[in-house]
Design an enzyme around this catalytic site. Structure first.
Site, PDB file in Angstrom:
ATOM      1  N   GLY A   1      60.449  18.667  33.572  1.00 55.22           N
ATOM      2  CA  GLY A   1      61.623  18.404  32.746  1.00 55.22           C
ATOM      3  C   GLY A   1      62.756  17.852  33.580  1.00 55.22           C
ATOM      4  O   GLY A   1      62.552  17.227  34.618  1.00 55.22           O
ATOM      5  N   SER A   2      63.969  18.117  33.159  1.00 54.61           N
ATOM      6  CA  SER A   2      65.148  17.575  33.825  1.00 54.61           C
ATOM      7  C   SER A   2      65.487  18.372  35.079  1.00 54.61           C
ATOM      8  O   SER A   2      65.089  19.530  35.240  1.00 54.61           O
ATOM      9  CB  SER A   2      66.346  17.607  32.871  1.00 54.61           C
ATOM     10  OG  SER A   2      66.723  18.956  32.605  1.00 54.61           O
TER      11      SER A   2
ATOM     12  N   GLY B   1      65.409  22.434  36.037  1.00 48.12           N
ATOM     13  CA  GLY B   1      64.840  22.958  37.280  1.00 48.12           C
ATOM     14  C   GLY B   1      65.805  23.819  38.061  1.00 48.12           C
ATOM     15  O   GLY B   1      65.405  24.794  38.710  1.00 48.12           O
TER      16      GLY B   1
ATOM     17  N   GLU C   1      58.549  19.632  38.655  1.00 51.23           N
ATOM     18  CA  GLU C   1      58.431  18.174  38.565  1.00 51.23           C
ATOM     19  C   GLU C   1      59.554  17.730  37.649  1.00 51.23           C
ATOM     20  O   GLU C   1      59.458  17.809  36.429  1.00 51.23           O
ATOM     21  CB  GLU C   1      57.042  17.795  38.019  1.00 51.23           C
ATOM     22  CG  GLU C   1      56.640  16.365  38.352  1.00 51.23           C
ATOM     23  CD  GLU C   1      57.392  15.342  37.532  1.00 51.23           C
ATOM     24  OE1 GLU C   1      58.313  14.708  38.105  1.00 51.23           O
ATOM     25  OE2 GLU C   1      57.101  15.181  36.346  1.00 51.23           O
TER      26      GLU C   1
END
Length: 506
Positions: free
Chosen positions: A238-239, A243, A260
């Site tokens: 995701g963004s 994270g 990721e």
């Protein structure tokens, strides 16, 4: 097919994939197709207690699954791959319906699932460790790898099924259980994947109950999984903002993460570049999936000697690319996922204009009315790298600027927080090798004469810096799903100590 029939097509596809109609009605999470804005389902969200119970069951399943031999575990993954082959057309169509991808990309995503299953089946016979030279006579030192536990997967809307398969195939082959929280924007493909997997589990025959499951929830449900002490590994896609929240929370309980995250990816076009190849690669990298890939090409640095030619060719591509409903046309660019994505694109373009950017394209296109968000991809000529060019906007915006010195081009490419994907177009071996060297690109993916998008499953996927440092899919990414033990065996009659230490007792 008319736009008004999207809900009926959803019900038909889900039925063919094995999901009962009642799963699509009466729930508390509304699902919309970005192709026309129509509500296509109301699915039930899981409560915190249900998620906790699911994780507990997965942990019990793990304790049994870890004792199953690796090649036997691989057989389950092989069966999943066979079920995916049979369901490829229908699942690919559902991806297009729910995520807005053009048909070839929807089908390609399912093919990626099939490919990673093939990879993981082979891996199930190759979970190897090293034998290590030891300084002690009559000793052997080695490393062994063991299953880790419950793997929690958080996936994003833009690759609603492929990312789950990367994690699930490897995690299962490595001996783990899996619990999946898909994006609340794309839960239907997840329900379909669970139904496909359930058929593989039935054919497999003796897998423990609760081994691999799915729950539908919004952010609060994801937090339950992130904080649960029996989730040994959280793999989150995701963004970067997401994270920053997930990473510290898992680390606080000493869990592991594979992150990721975002990618403000760049390309460099050198004087010797094959211009036709570069234009094709950049066009797909920047406009494919309507700019909604983590590997989308978002920045481009073009040598001043070829800048005018490159920009002219790109403008032609941007003004000529077809935009339309991917379910009823052969357009190459489909919709943005929702209104928020459209608003973010418009704000970024306004910010670029405010710092001197010249915009080609970028206007909203009326395809299926105000409820859907189609935009012409935007090419933005920037006087320098500044403003929104330094940030990732999840939309089809490509910022272009000139460079004169090669080292400056690399420095500009690396001067952003994210470090996912990068590329260079050159026929000069010195430039290519410098780009791949320690003083070149600082990204996890560095390509020569191909674009930033379109990774294969054989290579580990992920990036550095604010992209999170995690790796999924191929190469030795499997090691993240296992725990390592270093073993020393003494088969002699003496007890020598390492480093020449003496500790003799009577």
């Amino acid at each position: 097919m008319s736009a008004s029939s999207r809900k009926s097509e959803t019900i038909e596809l889900m039925g063919k994939l094995g999901v009962k109609p009642e799963a699509l009605e009466g729930g508390d999470l509304a699902v919309y197709s970005p192709t026309n804005g129509e509500k296509i389902a109301d699915v039930k969200k899981s409560s915190a207690s249900e998620i906790n119970a699911q994780i507990e069951k997965a942990h019990e399943a793990f304790k049994k699954w870890r004792t199953v031999p690796g090649p036997r575990r691989g057989e389950l993954v092989r069966l999943l791959g066979e079920e995916l082959r049979a369901a490829k057309d229908d699942l690919g169509r559902l991806v297009s319906l729910e995520a807005g991808k053009i048909p070839s990309e929807g089908a390609g995503e399912v093919q990626e699932m099939i490919d990673i299953c093939d990879f993981a089946v082979g891996l199930s016979r190759q979970l190897y460790g090293l034998t290590i030279a030891t300084e002690r006579q009559d000793h052997r030192m080695m490393e062994t790898w063991h299953p880790l536990g419950v793997v929690g997967v958080i996936s994003a809307f833009n690759f609603p099924v492929a990312v789950w398969s990367w994690n699930a195939a490897l995690a299962l082959a490595c001996g783990n259980a899996v619990v999946w929280k898909p994006s609340e924007k794309s839960p239907l493909t997840a329900l379909a994947c669970q139904a496909i997997l359930d058929r593989a589990l039935k054919k497999f025959g003796d897998a423990p109950e609760g081994l691999i499951t799915t729950f539908i929830a919004e952010r609060d449900g994801g937090e339950v999984m992130v904080d649960h002490e029996k989730v040994a590994l959280v793999s989150a896609t995701g963004s970067t903002r997401m994270g920053r929240q997930v990473g510290p929370r898992v680390a606080q309980r000493f869990g592991r993460t594979i992150l990721e995250l975002g990618g403000n990816n760049a390309g460099i076009v050198c004087p010797s570049a094959d211009m036709d190849m570069a234009v094709r690669a950049i066009a797909f990298g920047a406009m494919g999936t309507a700019g909604q890939r983590c590997t989308t090409t978002r920045r481009l640095f073009v040598h001043e000697s070829v800048y005018d030619d490159m920009v002219a060719q790109l403008k032609k591509a941007y003004l000529g690319v077809t935009i339309g409903d991917p379910l009823s046309s052969d357009a190459l660019v489909g919709p943005l996922i929702d209104k928020e994505a459209g608003d973010n694109m418009e704000k970024a373009l306004e910010a670029a204009k405010a710092v001197g950017g010249k915009v080609t394209g970028g206007e909203r296109v009326d395809v299926n009315g105000d409820a859907s968000y189609y935009f012409r991809p935007a090419l933005v000529e920037m006087p320098e790298q500044t403003g929104p060019m330094l940030e990732e906007t999840f939309a089809p915006i490509l910022y272009v600027t000139k460079y004169s010195d090669f080292e400056d081009a690399i420095a500009m490419q690396n001067a952003v927080g994210a470090g996912l994907s990068s590329c260079i177009f050159t026929l000069n071996v010195r430039e290519a090798e410098t780009f791949l060297s320690a003083v070149g690109s600082d990204c996890g993916i560095t390509n020569v004469n191909i674009g930033t998008s379109g990774a294969e499953v054989g290579g580990a996927f992920g990036g550095e810096k604010e992209t999170g440092g995690g790796r999924e899919s191929g190469s030795d990414a499997w090691k993240a799903y296992m725990r390592r033990a270093t073993n020393t065996v003494n088969y002699g009659t003496a007890l020598p100590l390492a480093q020449g230490v003496s500790f003799d007792i009577d």
